[in-house]
Design an enzyme around this catalytic site. Structure first.
Site, PDB file in Angstrom:
ATOM      1  N   ARG A 170       0.816  -1.218   0.000  1.00  0.00           N
ATOM      2  CA  ARG A 170       0.000   0.000   0.000  1.00  0.00           C
ATOM      3  C   ARG A 170       0.849   1.268   0.000  1.00  0.00           C
ATOM      4  NH1 ARG A 170      -2.478  -3.477   3.720  1.00  0.00           N
ATOM      5  NH2 ARG A 170      -4.641  -4.072   3.249  1.00  0.00           N
ATOM      6  N   ILE A 171       1.832   1.315   0.897  1.00  0.00           N
ATOM      7  CA  ILE A 171       2.643   2.526   1.022  1.00  0.00           C
ATOM      8  C   ILE A 171       3.558   2.692  -0.183  1.00  0.00           C
ATOM      9  CG2 ILE A 171       4.409   3.685   2.399  1.00  0.00           C
ATOM     10  CD1 ILE A 171       3.173   2.227   4.865  1.00  0.00           C
TER      11      ILE A 171
ATOM     12  N   PRO B 256       8.586  -4.618   4.850  1.00  0.00           N
ATOM     13  CA  PRO B 256       8.607  -4.986   6.263  1.00  0.00           C
ATOM     14  C   PRO B 256       9.932  -5.649   6.615  1.00  0.00           C
ATOM     15  CG  PRO B 256       7.352  -6.590   5.024  1.00  0.00           C
ATOM     16  CD  PRO B 256       7.719  -5.502   4.055  1.00  0.00           C
TER      17      PRO B 256
ATOM     18  N   MET C  23      11.816   4.974   4.813  1.00  0.00           N
ATOM     19  CA  MET C  23      10.667   5.324   5.636  1.00  0.00           C
ATOM     20  C   MET C  23       9.994   4.048   6.151  1.00  0.00           C
ATOM     21  SD  MET C  23      10.778   8.624   5.329  1.00  0.00           S
ATOM     22  CE  MET C  23      11.969   9.539   4.357  1.00  0.00           C
ATOM     23  N   ALA C  24      10.726   2.938   6.127  1.00  0.00           N
ATOM     24  CA  ALA C  24      10.142   1.639   6.477  1.00  0.00           C
ATOM     25  C   ALA C  24      10.595   1.202   7.863  1.00  0.00           C
ATOM     26  CB  ALA C  24      10.511   0.615   5.411  1.00  0.00           C
ATOM     27  N   ARG C  25      11.702   0.454   7.930  1.00  0.00           N
ATOM     28  CA  ARG C  25      12.216  -0.030   9.204  1.00  0.00           C
ATOM     29  C   ARG C  25      13.735   0.154   9.249  1.00  0.00           C
ATOM     30  NH1 ARG C  25       8.001   0.314  11.311  1.00  0.00           N
ATOM     31  NH2 ARG C  25       6.867  -1.239  12.561  1.00  0.00           N
TER      32      ARG C  25
ATOM     33  N   ASP D 265      13.941   8.046   8.101  1.00  0.00           N
ATOM     34  CA  ASP D 265      12.896   8.273   9.102  1.00  0.00           C
ATOM     35  C   ASP D 265      12.901   7.195  10.180  1.00  0.00           C
ATOM     36  OD1 ASP D 265      10.559   9.893   9.923  1.00  0.00           O
ATOM     37  OD2 ASP D 265       9.416   8.062   9.510  1.00  0.00           O
TER      38      ASP D 265
ATOM     39  N   GLU E  81      16.412   3.012  17.581  1.00  0.00           N
ATOM     40  CA  GLU E  81      15.791   4.285  17.957  1.00  0.00           C
ATOM     41  C   GLU E  81      14.996   4.208  19.251  1.00  0.00           C
ATOM     42  OE1 GLU E  81      11.634   3.965  15.402  1.00  0.00           O
ATOM     43  OE2 GLU E  81      13.385   4.871  14.471  1.00  0.00           O
TER      44      GLU E  81
ATOM     45  N   HIS F  97      10.920   9.069  12.940  1.00  0.00           N
ATOM     46  CA  HIS F  97       9.815   8.134  12.681  1.00  0.00           C
ATOM     47  C   HIS F  97       8.493   8.905  12.573  1.00  0.00           C
ATOM     48  CE1 HIS F  97       9.372   3.541  13.001  1.00  0.00           C
ATOM     49  NE2 HIS F  97       8.371   4.012  12.287  1.00  0.00           N
TER      50      HIS F  97
END
EC number: 1.1.1.28
Length: 330
Positions: A155-156, A207, A233-235, A259, A264, A296
């Site tokens: 989706r993203i 993911p 912008m994922a993991r 991000d 973190e 994030h």
């Protein structure tokens, strides 16, 4: 029905209470996380809504089972902080909110990409010093002339691809599973390596798995098109941070929009002003002149926060009333 909600920020509390009033559900909200020290707070409740950041202690699952808890509803798409198999063994359903606002993350990704491509951070730094000259370091490129690789076309990733395509970019993509909705938006290639060799900008939207942990390391960066830009912008675990910094220092990459950082947890989302940060790699990352780091925050919009809060609470009710939920991940 009584639900316990952990890791609640003030803005979430208002949304959660509005939902509770509409649905005639009793909520008890805590700012702190679900830990071995706080798990006893769950006693007497029917379900849990959570925003876990650090890995949940394995010893918590049997304790929840003893209390009759049958689910934990995570307020995010990612669930890598849970031991899904262990939860299942104790009869606990873990659910997520898989589609809270793909557009929020997609728009943020392109925003940061444009900042990097057009050297906005450097221009602003020059202006603060009253340097208004036009010099080569601030000369940018046209986004629409670039090839963008989307790694992870769910989706993203697909929402991000649509925006880049709207700028005129050639968009290529890689995913183990081809998204039928991607037809006419991107061209699939056969491997991550093929994607990064062709792309001026590589955007990660996959993911985390055991197989792709630190997939983006120095060996991979050496296969990137010289002067490419990395967006994550994922993991955080997808990227070996030390190697990213080395690739930037060597000039293998022109820049990076980051991000998410692998370690973190102690810092995000907290106000650490005036505090010493012991993680030297994190300090190097956030201060690197070729990096735009954000905490994030790509998802962080009105729409996303509301959808995350209500999505998790709805999943709690669904499991309690029916024994399962459409957003179950284990």
């Amino acid at each position: 029905m009584k639900l316990k909600v952990f890791n609640v920020r003030e803005e979430e509390a208002t949304l959660a209470q509005d939902w509770a009033n509409r649905n005639h559900v009793e909520l008890s909200m805590s700012e702190g996380p679900l830990t071995l020290e706080t798990v006893n707070e769950v006693e007497g409740f029917d379900g849990i809504a959570n925003a876990q950041i650090e890995p949940l202690d394995d010893a918590i699952y049997p304790l929840l089972k003893e209390m009759g808890i049958k689910q934990i509803a995570q307020r995010s798409a990612g669930v890598d902080m849970y031991n899904l198999e262990l939860a299942k063994q104790h009869g606990i359903i873990i659910s997520n909110v898989p589609s809270y606002s793909p557009e929020s993350i997609a728009e943020f990704t392109v925003t940061i990409a444009l900042n990097l491509i057009r050297k906005v951070e450097l221009i602003r730094a020059n202006v603060r010093e009253q340097n208004f000259s036009w010099t080569l370091p601030i000369r940018g490129r046209v986004l629409g002339n670039m090839t963008v690789a989307i790694i992870g076309t769910g989706r993203i990733g697909l929402a991000t691809a649509k925006i880049f395509k709207g700028f005129g970019c050639r968009v290529i993509g890689y995913d183990i599973y081809h998204n039928p909705m991607a037809d006419g938006i991107l061209e699939y290639v056969n491997s991550v390596e093929e994607a990064v060799e062709e792309a001026d900008l590589v955007s990660l939207h996959m993911p985390p798995t055991a197989e792709n942990t630190h997939l983006f390391n120095l060996d991979m960066f050496k296969q990137f098109k010289k002067g490419a830009i990395l967006m994550n912008m994922a993991r955080g675990a997808l990227v070996e941070t030390k190697d990213l910094l080395e690739a930037l220092d060597q000039g293998l990459l022109e820049g990076a929009g980051i991000d998410t950082y692998e370690f973190e947890g102690p810092y995000i989302p907290k106000n650490c002003q005036g505090q010493d940060i012991s993680d030297k790699d994190f300090l190097r990352l956030i201060n690197h002149p070729k990096v735009i780091y954000t905490p994030h925050a790509a998802y962080y919009t009105d729409e996303a926060v509301k959808n995350l809060v209500e999505g998790a609470l709805n999943a709690c009710v669904e499991v309690i009333e029916t024994g399962t939920t459409t957003t179950k991940v284990n």
